[in-house]
Write an enzyme that holds these catalytic residues in place. Structure first.
Site, short mmCIF file in Angstrom:
data_model
loop_
_atom_site.label_atom_id
_atom_site.label_comp_id
_atom_site.label_asym_id
_atom_site.label_seq_id
_atom_site.Cartn_x
_atom_site.Cartn_y
_atom_site.Cartn_z
N GLU A 279 0.82 -1.21 0.00
CA GLU A 279 0.00 0.00 0.00
C GLU A 279 0.86 1.27 0.00
O GLU A 279 0.47 2.31 -0.51
CB GLU A 279 -0.90 -0.01 1.24
CG GLU A 279 -2.30 0.46 0.97
CD GLU A 279 -3.23 0.23 2.14
OE1 GLU A 279 -3.85 -0.85 2.20
OE2 GLU A 279 -3.33 1.10 3.02
N HIS A 308 8.02 -27.10 0.24
CA HIS A 308 7.33 -28.22 -0.39
C HIS A 308 6.09 -27.76 -1.14
O HIS A 308 5.16 -28.52 -1.36
CB HIS A 308 6.96 -29.26 0.69
CG HIS A 308 8.17 -29.80 1.39
ND1 HIS A 308 8.81 -30.94 1.00
CD2 HIS A 308 8.89 -29.29 2.41
CE1 HIS A 308 9.87 -31.14 1.78
NE2 HIS A 308 9.94 -30.15 2.64
N LYS A 422 -13.30 2.71 -1.07
CA LYS A 422 -14.21 2.98 0.06
C LYS A 422 -15.38 3.85 -0.40
O LYS A 422 -16.53 3.63 -0.04
CB LYS A 422 -13.47 3.69 1.20
CG LYS A 422 -12.53 2.78 2.00
CD LYS A 422 -11.92 3.56 3.18
CE LYS A 422 -10.98 2.69 3.99
NZ LYS A 422 -10.39 3.36 5.15
O1 PA5 Z 1 -3.20 2.01 5.73
C1 PA5 Z 1 -4.33 2.46 5.64
O2 PA5 Z 1 -4.56 3.66 5.84
C2 PA5 Z 1 -5.52 1.58 5.33
O3 PA5 Z 1 -5.19 0.32 4.93
C3 PA5 Z 1 -6.41 1.49 6.56
O4 PA5 Z 1 -5.69 0.93 7.62
C4 PA5 Z 1 -7.66 0.66 6.33
O5 PA5 Z 1 -8.33 1.08 5.17
C5 PA5 Z 1 -8.61 0.76 7.52
O6 PA5 Z 1 -8.92 2.10 7.77
P1 PA5 Z 1 -9.58 2.55 9.12
O7 PA5 Z 1 -8.62 2.34 10.22
O8 PA5 Z 1 -9.93 3.99 8.93
O9 PA5 Z 1 -10.81 1.70 9.32
#
Ligand code: PA5
Length: 453
Positions: A279, A308, A422
């Site tokens: 990410e 394996h 989202k």
């Molecule tokens: O790294 C990030 O910002 C995202 O992967 C969030 O952790 C994930 O979308 C969850 O978001 P939130 O903590 O707002 O629920």
């Protein structure tokens, strides 16, 4: 002390076409000095909060005290992505059988998974930690609604309230407002710490404390890694590891990074790291706004299990992968092998050896096989698995990723792709304020589907 062995990424080991010349490290040691300065400047300006977390005692004391008063046998985390993977990594590394504590994480909204999981829990023995940095994530909010009803149905509204604690942004988001309305205790994620960099905030430390882990020691290890991460490249495993992956991906076309722990305890850690790496570095635009489509796809393999399963592909398949082993010097158990079958060839050679020796031999065998096949691989080694070394590894990994972002010259701390997904979900579920995305969904629906039955 955490160390990086980079022998097998060098040209001498894997050949000039696949490896990195030794001299490149000396050159990078000079040319990367400004990257250390860049991160430090970002920290000083308050933009990058993750670096300061292990130096702040107050939240550590607060979660430890809360856990002392409110721990229960089951810790049920409701969260997703950066709000779930950290607690899971800590639990997988540090949990011991018979501790009397159990972590359960609902990080998926498959309705059968949620129903089946709740059936395994006794509400009166369960503390629920709802975690969402944004305080609005559809999956977490929906799961919270289900779990709150489940708890109230079992214990009644008054007693149910004592089973919830919330971790979220200190100023915004509906989860914060709900927590205040319900009078749930709230722990905060500093606004300058992004979701996947939040494991050392109460996102990770609160579940860890509730599970009985020593948070002070986790922070001690993290501080050690933070000090190491500010040194010049040849004394700085995080910066050197970032340089290696950057060169292997850009110049040697290793578009896949295989995370290869030789430690069962670090298996979930690999999943936490996959999110961090994927990410942070998977980006369409660089800092100058040019379309670059960067990113190395992280994937995980477990030593020895995947020897394996995936190793054949790794050794003889496309040479498009770089390998990062995570090794442990000393296991808690050596596990001696004693048996009465010395006359059987397949057992005789094992007599009086140990399982830890066999594990280490298998790791070395895998390393040699990959190297001979011209597959660059490096190893991160920690002394043992405990709170301190796990804290060290967590902080090392965050610096490693942040430095990779500097080499690529991208913003490693945003996630526009995730945010877009989202928004489309909100529009699809008819949340108000997201109608501008509804048109896009309608257009896709109108195109119809091509399906074979
Ligand atoms: O790294 C990030 O910002 C995202 O992967 C969030 O952790 C994930 O979308 C969850 O978001 P939130 O903590 O707002 O629920």
């Amino acid at each position: 002390m955490l160390e990086l062995d980079y022998t097998n990424v060098l040209e001498d080991a894997v050949g000039a076409a696949q490896g990195i010349p030794r001299i490149a490290f000396d050159k990078a040691a000079e040319s990367s000095v400004h990257l250390i300065g860049n991160l430090d400047a970002a920290r000083k300006s308050g933009a990058l909060g993750f670096m300061d977390l292990p130096f702040d005692d107050a939240p550590v004391k607060a979660v430890t005290e809360f856990a002392r008063q409110r721990a229960m046998p089951n810790v049920l985390v409701l969260g997703i992505g950066g709000s779930a993977l950290g607690p899971m990594a800590l639990d997988s590394a540090l949990a011991r059988p018979n501790s009397g504590r159990r972590l359960v994480v609902l990080d998926n909204i498959d309705p059968d998974f949620i129903s089946d999981t709740l059936e395994t829990l006794d509400p009166k023995d369960t503390i629920v930690n709802v975690i969402a940095k944004s305080g609005v994530t559809a999956e977490t909010m929906a799961t919270f609604a289900i779990v709150q009803n489940w708890m109230i149905g079992a214990l009644g509204e008054g007693r149910a309230r004592e089973h919830f604690v919330v971790t979220t942004d200190p100023e915004k988001g509906d989860l914060l407002a709900i927590a205040r309305h319900e009078n749930y205790p709230v722990f905060v994620i500093p606004p300058n710490v992004g979701g996947r960099f939040s494991v050392l905030t109460p996102v990770g430390t609160l579940p860890a404390a509730l599970l009985g882990f020593n948070i002070e020691s986790i922070m001690e290890g993290a501080r050690r890694a933070a000090h190491q991460a500010r040194k010049p490249l040849l004394e700085n495993p995080a910066l050197a590891a970032a340089f290696i992956q950057f060169v292997l991906e850009r110049e040697r076309k290793k578009s896949i990074l295989v995370l290869f722990p030789y430690s069962q305890a670090l298996w979930k850690f690999a999943f936490w790291f996959k999110q961090l790496w994927g990410e942070s570095l998977g980006k369409k635009l660089d800092r100058r706004g040019r379309e670059v489509y960067y990113g190395q796809t992280p994937t995980a393999a477990l030593g020895v299990t995947d020897q394996h399963s995936q190793l054949q592909l790794f050794i003889e398949g496309p040479n498009d992968k770089s390998f990062l082993f995570w090794d442990v010097k000393e296991f808690r158990n050596k596990l001696p092998i004693h048996h009465p079958y010395s006359n059987f060839d397949s057992m005789g050679y094992l007599q009086d050896k140990t399982m830890s020796l066999l594990f280490s031999a298998e790791k070395q065998a895998t390393e040699i096989a990959l190297t001979e096949a011209g597959r660059p691989n490096a190893t991160i080694t920690v002394d043992r698995i405990d709170e301190e070394t796990v804290g060290e590894l967590l902080m090392f990994s965050q610096y490693f990723t942040a430095y990779a972002g500097e080499f690529y010259d991208i913003n490693a701390f945003d996630q526009p792709g995730v945010e877009y997904g989202k928004k489309l979900t909100f529009a699809m579920m008819e949340r108000s304020g997201f109608s501008e995305y509804s048109g896009k969904i309608e257009r896709v629906r109108q195109k119809g589907k091509s399906v074979i039955r």
